[in-house]
Design a protein around this motif. Structure first.
Motif, PDB file in Angstrom:
ATOM      1  N   ASN A  22      38.425 -44.321  17.471  1.00  0.00           N
ATOM      2  CA  ASN A  22      37.498 -45.462  17.352  1.00  0.00           C
ATOM      3  C   ASN A  22      38.119 -46.784  17.794  1.00  0.00           C
ATOM      4  OD1 ASN A  22      35.498 -43.811  16.328  1.00  0.00           O
ATOM      5  ND2 ASN A  22      36.027 -44.223  14.208  1.00  0.00           N
ATOM      6  N   THR A  23      39.372 -47.009  17.443  1.00  0.00           N
ATOM      7  CA  THR A  23      40.030 -48.272  17.801  1.00  0.00           C
ATOM      8  C   THR A  23      40.207 -48.387  19.305  1.00  0.00           C
ATOM      9  OG1 THR A  23      41.184 -48.299  15.681  1.00  0.00           O
ATOM     10  CG2 THR A  23      42.069 -49.724  17.409  1.00  0.00           C
ATOM     11  N   ARG A  24      40.604 -47.294  19.947  1.00  0.00           N
ATOM     12  CA  ARG A  24      40.786 -47.341  21.399  1.00  0.00           C
ATOM     13  C   ARG A  24      39.455 -47.583  22.112  1.00  0.00           C
ATOM     14  NH1 ARG A  24      44.181 -42.280  21.010  1.00  0.00           N
ATOM     15  NH2 ARG A  24      46.098 -43.103  20.144  1.00  0.00           N
ATOM     16  N   LEU A  30      35.853 -54.144  24.147  1.00  0.00           N
ATOM     17  CA  LEU A  30      36.226 -55.564  24.202  1.00  0.00           C
ATOM     18  C   LEU A  30      36.617 -55.980  25.618  1.00  0.00           C
ATOM     19  CD1 LEU A  30      38.395 -55.985  20.985  1.00  0.00           C
ATOM     20  CD2 LEU A  30      36.271 -57.203  21.513  1.00  0.00           C
ATOM     21  N   LEU A  31      37.410 -55.149  26.270  1.00  0.00           N
ATOM     22  CA  LEU A  31      37.836 -55.465  27.628  1.00  0.00           C
ATOM     23  C   LEU A  31      36.659 -55.434  28.596  1.00  0.00           C
ATOM     24  CD1 LEU A  31      41.236 -53.541  27.717  1.00  0.00           C
ATOM     25  CD2 LEU A  31      40.879 -56.016  27.501  1.00  0.00           C
ATOM     26  N   ALA A  32      35.718 -54.525  28.372  1.00  0.00           N
ATOM     27  CA  ALA A  32      34.522 -54.474  29.222  1.00  0.00           C
ATOM     28  C   ALA A  32      33.685 -55.730  29.039  1.00  0.00           C
ATOM     29  CB  ALA A  32      33.698 -53.234  28.888  1.00  0.00           C
ATOM     30  N   GLU A  33      33.635 -56.226  27.823  1.00  0.00           N
ATOM     31  CA  GLU A  33      32.823 -57.408  27.518  1.00  0.00           C
ATOM     32  C   GLU A  33      33.486 -58.715  27.932  1.00  0.00           C
ATOM     33  OE1 GLU A  33      30.991 -59.626  23.574  1.00  0.00           O
ATOM     34  OE2 GLU A  33      31.460 -57.483  23.463  1.00  0.00           O
ATOM     35  N   HIS A  34      34.807 -58.806  27.706  1.00  0.00           N
ATOM     36  CA  HIS A  34      35.496 -60.089  27.889  1.00  0.00           C
ATOM     37  C   HIS A  34      36.380 -60.159  29.129  1.00  0.00           C
ATOM     38  CE1 HIS A  34      34.251 -61.515  23.943  1.00  0.00           C
ATOM     39  NE2 HIS A  34      34.592 -60.336  23.467  1.00  0.00           N
ATOM     40  N   GLY A  35      36.605 -59.054  29.811  1.00  0.00           N
ATOM     41  CA  GLY A  35      37.530 -59.070  30.953  1.00  0.00           C
ATOM     42  C   GLY A  35      38.963 -59.009  30.467  1.00  0.00           C
ATOM     43  N   GLU A  36      39.814 -59.862  30.967  1.00  0.00           N
ATOM     44  CA  GLU A  36      41.224 -59.868  30.566  1.00  0.00           C
ATOM     45  C   GLU A  36      41.410 -60.449  29.171  1.00  0.00           C
ATOM     46  OE1 GLU A  36      44.007 -60.199  34.499  1.00  0.00           O
ATOM     47  OE2 GLU A  36      43.512 -62.036  33.440  1.00  0.00           O
ATOM     48  N   LEU A  37      42.239 -59.770  28.381  1.00  0.00           N
ATOM     49  CA  LEU A  37      42.600 -60.260  27.049  1.00  0.00           C
ATOM     50  C   LEU A  37      44.072 -59.983  26.797  1.00  0.00           C
ATOM     51  CD1 LEU A  37      39.615 -58.910  24.894  1.00  0.00           C
ATOM     52  CD2 LEU A  37      39.996 -61.279  25.590  1.00  0.00           C
ATOM     53  N   THR A  38      44.681 -60.842  25.987  1.00  0.00           N
ATOM     54  CA  THR A  38      46.066 -60.618  25.555  1.00  0.00           C
ATOM     55  C   THR A  38      46.053 -59.737  24.311  1.00  0.00           C
ATOM     56  OG1 THR A  38      46.087 -62.516  24.073  1.00  0.00           O
ATOM     57  CG2 THR A  38      46.754 -62.910  26.379  1.00  0.00           C
ATOM     58  N   SER A  52      51.363 -54.653  16.123  1.00  0.00           N
ATOM     59  CA  SER A  52      52.114 -53.515  16.677  1.00  0.00           C
ATOM     60  C   SER A  52      51.235 -52.264  16.762  1.00  0.00           C
ATOM     61  CB  SER A  52      53.368 -53.240  15.857  1.00  0.00           C
ATOM     62  OG  SER A  52      53.032 -52.886  14.527  1.00  0.00           O
ATOM     63  N   GLY A  53      50.280 -52.134  15.848  1.00  0.00           N
ATOM     64  CA  GLY A  53      49.338 -51.015  15.904  1.00  0.00           C
ATOM     65  C   GLY A  53      48.443 -51.115  17.127  1.00  0.00           C
ATOM     66  N   ILE A  54      47.972 -52.329  17.414  1.00  0.00           N
ATOM     67  CA  ILE A  54      47.159 -52.555  18.611  1.00  0.00           C
ATOM     68  C   ILE A  54      47.996 -52.265  19.855  1.00  0.00           C
ATOM     69  CG2 ILE A  54      45.943 -54.313  19.982  1.00  0.00           C
ATOM     70  CD1 ILE A  54      44.439 -53.376  17.456  1.00  0.00           C
TER      71      ILE A  54
END
Length: 120
Positions: A22-24, A30-38, A52-54
């Motif tokens: 689920n997290t992945r 999130l990446l599909a919605e926002h594009g690049e993220l840190t 670290s979990g992320i």
């Protein structure tokens, strides 16, 4: 191996095992919605997980080349690799397309019949 390499072919089983988490899946969304993220920006969406979990989830997504990672300064920016994702999904979806096509044709016919009945 270059993550932009068009010849890279992801194993279907590994893909579905990875996105079965689920997290992945949420990270991909999130990446599909926002594009690049840190990592920090992604972590803000998961208050119950440590950074670290992320990072571990991102490492798995990177390993399968589902996401790109670019380093700018001290930050890593992550974005989707849609070509690799589609390379697995397209053949999988095509297996089931015949079922959708029949239903869409019936739906179209029903809509046309309803329209014709209302115009008479």
């Amino acid at each position: 191996m270059d993550p932009h390499d068009k010849s890279y072919k992801l194993d279907e089983k590994a893909f579905f095992q990875t996105i079965g988490d689920n997290t992945r899946r949420a990270i991909l969304d999130l990446l599909a919605e926002h594009g690049e993220l840190t990592v920090t920006q992604i972590s803000e969406h998961f208050p119950n997980l440590v950074r670290s979990g992320i990072s571990k989830h991102l490492m798995q997504l990177r390993k399968l080349k589902l996401v790109y990672s670019k380093k700018r300064g001290r930050e890593h920016f992550y974005s989707l690799n849609p070509e690799v994702i589609w390379s697995v999904l397209e053949p999988w979806i095509k297996k089931y397309e015949k079922y959708w096509s029949k239903n869409l044709i019936r739906l179209k016919q029903a809509a046309e019949q309803t329209k014709q009945n209302h115009t008479e």
